[in-house]
Enzyme design. Structure first.
Site, PDB file in Angstrom:
ATOM      1  N   ASN A  16      -2.769 -18.947  -7.706  1.00 59.55           N
ATOM      2  CA  ASN A  16      -1.687 -19.280  -6.780  1.00 59.55           C
ATOM      3  C   ASN A  16      -2.272 -19.108  -5.380  1.00 59.55           C
ATOM      4  O   ASN A  16      -2.425 -17.990  -4.902  1.00 59.55           O
ATOM      5  CB  ASN A  16      -0.506 -18.320  -7.015  1.00 59.55           C
ATOM      6  CG  ASN A  16       0.541 -18.426  -5.918  1.00 59.55           C
ATOM      7  OD1 ASN A  16       0.537 -19.371  -5.130  1.00 59.55           O
ATOM      8  ND2 ASN A  16       1.447 -17.453  -5.862  1.00 59.55           N
ATOM      9  N   GLU A 173       5.593 -10.658 -12.619  1.00 59.14           N
ATOM     10  CA  GLU A 173       4.881 -10.191 -11.431  1.00 59.14           C
ATOM     11  C   GLU A 173       5.702  -9.105 -10.736  1.00 59.14           C
ATOM     12  O   GLU A 173       6.626  -9.416  -9.967  1.00 59.14           O
ATOM     13  CB  GLU A 173       4.662 -11.344 -10.452  1.00 59.14           C
ATOM     14  CG  GLU A 173       3.813 -12.464 -11.005  1.00 59.14           C
ATOM     15  CD  GLU A 173       3.194 -13.297  -9.885  1.00 59.14           C
ATOM     16  OE1 GLU A 173       1.972 -13.400  -9.841  1.00 59.14           O
ATOM     17  OE2 GLU A 173       3.943 -13.806  -9.038  1.00 59.14           O
ATOM     18  N   GLY A 179      -0.230  -8.522  -3.980  1.00 59.03           N
ATOM     19  CA  GLY A 179      -0.948  -8.468  -2.712  1.00 59.03           C
ATOM     20  C   GLY A 179      -1.112  -7.057  -2.167  1.00 59.03           C
ATOM     21  O   GLY A 179      -1.503  -6.874  -1.016  1.00 59.03           O
ATOM     22  N   SER A 215      -2.075  -8.345  -8.095  1.00 59.57           N
ATOM     23  CA  SER A 215      -3.364  -7.696  -7.835  1.00 59.57           C
ATOM     24  C   SER A 215      -4.318  -7.743  -9.035  1.00 59.57           C
ATOM     25  O   SER A 215      -5.050  -6.782  -9.286  1.00 59.57           O
ATOM     26  CB  SER A 215      -3.167  -6.253  -7.351  1.00 59.57           C
ATOM     27  OG  SER A 215      -2.452  -6.242  -6.124  1.00 59.57           O
TER      28      SER A 215
HETATM   29  P1  PGA Z   1      -1.899 -11.234  -5.863  1.00 61.03           P
HETATM   30  O1  PGA Z   1      -0.681 -12.270  -5.950  1.00 61.03           O
HETATM   31  O2  PGA Z   1      -2.825 -11.535  -7.016  1.00 61.03           O
HETATM   32  O3  PGA Z   1      -2.525 -11.507  -4.524  1.00 61.03           O
HETATM   33  O4  PGA Z   1      -1.316  -9.866  -5.967  1.00 61.03           O
HETATM   34  C1  PGA Z   1      -0.152 -12.686  -7.186  1.00 61.03           C
HETATM   35  C2  PGA Z   1       0.960 -13.682  -6.953  1.00 61.03           C
HETATM   36  O5  PGA Z   1       1.733 -13.516  -5.999  1.00 61.03           O
HETATM   37  O6  PGA Z   1       1.100 -14.653  -7.717  1.00 61.03           O
END
Ligand code: PGA
Length: 253
Positions: A16, A173, A179, A215
């Site tokens: 993504n 998620e 993030g 993450s």
């Molecule tokens: P991240 O985001 O891997 O940067 O934590 C995952 C997402 O929002 O799909």
């Protein structure tokens, strides 16, 4: 439970990109992904990109097994909806996937669970595969409400019925892990995935794929993917670095 796990599900690792990229950055990333995709074995690899870059990914990935799609879709078929993009348009363009109800859209654009399910239905009607995102916030989790929140988010999606559910993907998620560098432990993730699997099973779709996101990195991917109900990953930040993304795919294989 034995029935629930009876059919093998093809693993899926999906990037993504969120609102990142430029023509030059994407060209380098896509070339590296195309060159290295074999490392993922039988795992399906896909990217979801900002609308203006769909043309670029379509061309760059045309002769590769990587698939691609968008990060949002309108619930409407056509009409006076300035700025919106319909599912039919995405399908016409050749998209395979569309994210529905990413937590950033729920939080920043007020998308309700009912709207998210309606978007998934619109995507399915156009022949796309929606990836419906669910996940609790940290305060939900701290209050002991994670399961209840996930249940509420899933409810209108489950109501689409077994046939629809068999043609979509769910992504769990946890908002507190997105993030933040703070991933759910494999056990925490598996507990919610088992709950989602049970709900899908009750709706006649036990074999629907359920991805984990939040993450995910090459260093934590293998432990997450070792869990019985985790069928792959939705990867944000780490999907922007080809080596990292490919190493995640290799960890799944
Ligand atoms: P991240 O985001 O891997 O940067 O934590 C995952 C997402 O929002 O799909």
């Amino acid at each position: 439970m034995s029935q629930v796990h009876s059919q093998p599900r093809t693993r899926l690792v999906m990037g993504n990109w969120k609102m990142h990229g430029s023509l030059a950055e994407n060209a380098a990333l896509l070339a590296d992904l195309a060159a290295g995709q074999g490392r993922g074995g039988a795992t399906e690899l896909a990217v979801t990109v900002p609308f203006p870059y769909l043309a670029q990914v379509r061309e760059a990935l045309a002769d590769t097994p990587l698939s691609w799609g968008a990060q949002d879709v309108s619930v409407h078929e056509r009409g006076a909806y300035t700025g919106e993009v319909s599912a039919a348009m995405l399908a016409d363009f050749g998209c395979t996937w569309v994210l529905c109800g990413h937590s950033e859209r729920r939080a920043l654009h007020g998308e309700s669970s009912a709207l998210v399910a309606a978007k998934a239905a619109a995507a399915l009607a156009a022949g796309l595969t929606p990836v419906v995102c669910v996940g609790e916030t940290l305060s939900d989790r701290d209050a002991g409400d994670a399961e209840c929140v996930i249940g509420d988010q899933l409810e209108p999606v489950l109501a689409l019925g077994a046939e629809a559910l068999s043609r979509l993907v769910i992504a769990y998620e946890p908002v507190w892990a997105i993030g933040t560098g703070r991933t759910a432990s494999p056990e925490q993730a598996q507990a919610i995935h088992a709950l989602i699997r049970a709900a899908l099973g009750k709706s006649g779709a036990a074999n629907t794929r359920v991805l984990y996101g939040g993450s995910v990195k090459a260093t934590n991917a293998a432990a997450l993917f070792a869990q019985p109900d985790i069928d792959g990953a939705l990867v944000g930040g780490a999907s922007l670095v080809a080596e990292e993304f490919l190493n995640i795919a290799a960890a799944v294989a």
